[in-house]
Design an enzyme around this catalytic site. Structure first.
Site, PDB file in Angstrom:
ATOM      1  N   ASP A 247      -1.308   0.503   8.626  1.00 46.83           N
ATOM      2  CA  ASP A 247      -0.647  -0.668   8.071  1.00 46.83           C
ATOM      3  C   ASP A 247      -0.638  -1.808   9.093  1.00 46.83           C
ATOM      4  OD1 ASP A 247       1.141  -1.886   6.010  1.00 46.83           O
ATOM      5  OD2 ASP A 247       2.600  -1.813   7.647  1.00 46.83           O
ATOM      6  N   GLU A 275      -5.438  -2.312   7.829  1.00 48.34           N
ATOM      7  CA  GLU A 275      -5.168  -3.461   6.971  1.00 48.34           C
ATOM      8  C   GLU A 275      -5.139  -4.714   7.842  1.00 48.34           C
ATOM      9  OE1 GLU A 275      -1.572  -5.444   4.379  1.00 48.34           O
ATOM     10  OE2 GLU A 275      -1.207  -4.289   6.182  1.00 48.34           O
ATOM     11  N   ASP A 347      -0.119  -5.148  -2.902  1.00 48.08           N
ATOM     12  CA  ASP A 347       0.397  -6.412  -2.370  1.00 48.08           C
ATOM     13  C   ASP A 347      -0.104  -7.629  -3.137  1.00 48.08           C
ATOM     14  OD1 ASP A 347       1.863  -5.159  -0.332  1.00 48.08           O
ATOM     15  OD2 ASP A 347       0.106  -5.065   0.974  1.00 48.08           O
TER      16      ASP A 347
HETATM   17  C1  NOJ Z   1       1.325  -4.374   4.506  1.00 46.35           C
HETATM   18  C2  NOJ Z   1       1.652  -3.463   3.388  1.00 46.35           C
HETATM   19  O1  NOJ Z   1       0.560  -3.243   2.590  1.00 46.35           O
HETATM   20  C3  NOJ Z   1       2.823  -4.100   2.715  1.00 46.35           C
HETATM   21  O2  NOJ Z   1       3.036  -3.537   1.468  1.00 46.35           O
HETATM   22  C4  NOJ Z   1       3.961  -3.936   3.654  1.00 46.35           C
HETATM   23  O3  NOJ Z   1       5.120  -4.493   3.123  1.00 46.35           O
HETATM   24  C5  NOJ Z   1       3.649  -4.638   4.964  1.00 46.35           C
HETATM   25  N1  NOJ Z   1       2.349  -4.318   5.449  1.00 46.35           N
HETATM   26  C6  NOJ Z   1       4.653  -4.283   6.029  1.00 46.35           C
HETATM   27  O4  NOJ Z   1       4.572  -2.923   6.331  1.00 46.35           O
END
Ligand code: NOJ
Ligand code: NOJ
Length: 710
Positions: A247, A275, A347
């Site tokens: 993440d 990510e 997201d």
């Molecule tokens: C990215 C994640 O995909 C998102 O859903 C999350 O809230 C943030 N990072 C913080 O962890």
């Protein structure tokens, strides 16, 4: 009833008696990943719905979108045959670890909970809403073992950047298997960075050291936090996890992540993708993103391609946007077939919320399932699930999985293209070439030696196009649509041409059609398509995958040195990185008769990696756009490279004219290094004097501070 109890009892005994299932990852290029928001998928165990230590965070009516709704690990396990039938070969689940136990009301006073898993409190226990009230690993182990029995790998979402909210609830509290370590407001040992929220998302220092959305930012350079996070990753590996989605990889200390990658592979074979959120290839940190992934061995979710996919399929942009994104990325990313591609995620609004057109979603899914990269299907897309409230963004993109039909078009599509990924290496390992394009039509070819797939998409809902002058590497002959007309496809005829360009007899590509034509060819010599990991020290286990290696053991060479072979099959070879000098190699596989395959790049490290924080004081003067970099005498230090991509950096200057950077270095080695200035115009200036010298610790984290030698 009684029989069921007995079988459950035997099963429980069995779980205790057998060793935990080992990680099964080797080559992720052939996987089809399915992303699950665990809380929203399926409620397999009602007993964990409202656990005592965090009671009141569950909403059985599913009216509050920011509370737990009951989905859990047992629920995923119960849907394994549904997933297998769809052709899913790996599941990516929400962070499963113990999360914030308290309700933090939103701006309107409504309760919210960390149902999504991104507010950890204990990385070494399982969240009680997903497992059981004692936070044990039982439900997790059971899920992993059922997945593995069904040939499905398990990817855990791991969020090393932060714990939970720093200003409410548990104030960032972090526990180690139940033992309190620190909180954001009770942090005597500096386990957290105490900086403001990130305001400038183009600032490298803020990104890594400031606070992301009020989430308590972990200090990975603290030896305690470094050790804690790596131990948590090791525990997950011991529980059979095959791969990790990291993440917010752009917000964790970049240099530290190289050592995290190395630590993961020191535990077990794996696959890691991060990510790195960005819009497109013009992003100010796009260059940093490909430098990071090319060097660290951590692959990335392909956000630039995702933007292009959504622009083209939902917003009617021309296919040239996808085509040019692929061209740019393929020239920048060393490991383009490892990039992780997707249409939707948790997201962003689902594609159907942006454009409620099922054909377009089918076409977009067919595209990611055939284009270069490892495809992810976001749960529910195969059921055309969407909720368009407020445009369908978070949390309305995380709706309850209300249907598990196995007869949707998308369910069949995913199954077929997953099968093709196993049988035709062009999808997992192949090159990409655009063969015909207009604003609505994209015809592209994937090719791995004599394995070829030609994919044609017309996204226009009303207009067909006549396709003339199309060439392909498919051998002359007739080809039926691999999708058997599922998305309107049909057969083509290929005539004989030259130079890998065989003309296709003209045809009309009707409105909203996807066709896939493919052929699997002969294997005159061994063909290498994959290596994993792409970087590691002598002694590490590495897997090369491909085709035609033969049944008898051959060799893998690093220069003149042969690696010790651990296992050998026609498609996969596992070996140990030999004790050769550190550097970038073209690893050479040969079959047992000595026939050479194509080479593949592998970076041999000097030793396992330890994060070291380098500080150079008074590196001045510099003008705007000039940066200080670190370079030195091992591959980890860039082997005295003076280029932006080859040296380590750019360094960070929150306390200008002092510069610092965390970078992962070979454990126990004495390194020579210097700092250089790379000016905005490319001019390189070395600091004077002799090289700096430092002996990297054998464990923990290191710190070294010197003055710029002027
Ligand atoms: C990215 C994640 O995909 C998102 O859903 C999350 O809230 C943030 N990072 C913080 O962890
Ligand atoms: C070349 C640089 O000019 C010098 O300053 C540096 O010390 C050496 N590379 C590395 O030994």
């Amino acid at each position: 009833m009684a029989a069921r109890h007995i079988s459950r009892f035997i099963r429980a005994l069995f779980l205790i008696a057998i060793p935990l299932t080992l990680a099964q990852a080797q080559d992720f290029k052939k996987q089809v990943i399915y992303q699950i928001v665990t809380d929203r998928f399926n409620n397999g165990d009602a007993s964990n719905d409202n656990p005592p230590q965090s009671s009141g965070l569950f909403d059985s009516t599913k009216a509050n979108w920011r509370l737990y709704w009951g989905g859990d690990l047992a629920g995923i396990q119960q849907k394994m045959s549904y997933l297998k039938g769809m052709g899913v070969t790996a599941i990516w689940i929400s962070p499963p670890v113990d999360n914030l136990n308290l309700n933090i009301p939103d701006g309107n006073g409504n309760p919210t909970a960390a149902y999504h898993g991104y507010q950890a409190r204990d990385f070494k226990r399982i969240e009680e809403h997903f497992g059981d009230a004692s936070n044990t690993w039982a439900a997790f182990d059971s899920l992993v073992s059922t997945a593995h029995q069904n040939g499905i790998k398990v990817i855990v979402d791991f969020a090393p950047n932060h714990t939970n909210d720093n200003g409410a609830g548990e104030f960032g509290s972090l526990y180690d298997s139940g033992t309190f370590l620190a909180a954001y407001n009770n942090d005597p040992n500096g386990y957290f960075h105490h900086n403001p929220n990130i305001s400038n998302f183009n600032d490298r220092y803020q990104l890594q050291y400031y606070t992301l959305f009020g989430l308590s930012d972990l200090n990975q350079e603290s030896p305690a936090i470094d050790g804690y996070l790596k131990a948590a990753l090791q525990q997950l590996a011991q529980h059979g996890v095959d791969a990790f989605r990291i993440d917010a990889v752009k917000h964790v200390t970049w240099g530290w992540e190289y050592s995290m990658q190395n630590a993961i592979f020191n535990n077990a074979p794996s696959f890691i993708f991060g990510e790195w959120f960005q819009g497109n290839t013009s992003d100010s940190l796009y260059h940093d993103s490909f430098k990071f992934t090319n060097k660290s061995g951590i692959s990335l979710l392909d956000f630039p391609l995702n933007t292009a996919i959504r622009d083209v399929f939902a917003n009617n942009n021309a296919f040239s946007e996808i085509d040019s994104t692929l061209t740019t990325e393929n020239s920048n990313f060393t490991w383009q077939n490892d990039l992780v591609t997707f249409v939707d995620n948790h997201d962003m609004p689902r594609l159907l919320s942006v454009n409620n057109n099922m054909n377009r979603l089918n076409e977009a899914m067919a595209f990611v399932l055939t284009c270069r990269g490892i495809p992810v299907i976001y749960y529910g897309d195969e059921q055309y699930l969407h909720n368009d409230t407020n445009g369908g963004g978070d949390p309305f993109n995380r709706l309850w999985m209300s249907s598990f039909s196995t007869t949707t078009t998308a369910y069949s599509l995913i199954n077929k293209l997953s099968t093709l990924r196993q049988t035709n290496n062009a999808l997992g390992y192949g090159t990409s070439q655009q063969r015909w394009i207009n604003s609505d039509v994209y015809i592209f070819e994937r090719k791995f030696f004599n394995d070829v797939a030609l994919i044609a998409i017309n996204k226009n809902d009303a207009t067909g196009y006549s396709i003339g002058g199309l060439n392909t590497a498919l051998p002359p002959g007739s080809y039926s649509d691999y999708l058997v007309g599922l998305l309107g496809g049909f057969g083509i005829t290929v005539n004989s041409g030259s130079g890998g360009n065989n003309p296709v007899v003209n045809f009309t590509l009707p409105a909203h059609t996807v066709a896939v034509w493919q052929s699997v060819g002969s294997v005159p010599a061994p063909e290498v398509g994959s290596i994993g990991p792409t970087v590691g020290q002598p002694g590490l286990s590495v897997t090369i995958a491909g085709k035609g290696f033969g049944a008898t053991t051959g060799s893998v060479l690093f220069g003149a040195t042969a690696a010790a072979i651990q296992s050998w099959s026609d498609s996969s070879v596992k070996f140990t990185v030999p004790s050769v000098a550190n550097g970038v190699y073209n690893a050479q596989l040969k079959n047992s008769s000595g026939t050479a395959a194509n080479t593949i790049q592998f970076t041999v490290l000097a030793a396992k990696l330890i994060p070291v924080t380098f500080t150079v004081n008074n590196a001045t003067p510099t003008n705007a756009g000039d940066y200080i970099f670190l370079t030195g005498n091992t591959v980890e230090l860039g082997n005295w490279s003076t280029t932006w991509d080859g040296a380590v950096g750019p360094m960070l200057d929150p306390n200008y004219p002092n510069w610092f950077l965390n970078a992962s270095m070979p454990a126990g080695k004495t390194i020579q290094f210097k700092f250089i200035k790379i000016a905005a115009d490319g001019t390189v200036t070395w600091e004077n004097g002799s090289n700096h010298q430092y002996t990297v610790p054998t464990s923990g984290t290191g710190f070294v501070t010197v003055n710029w030698q002027s």
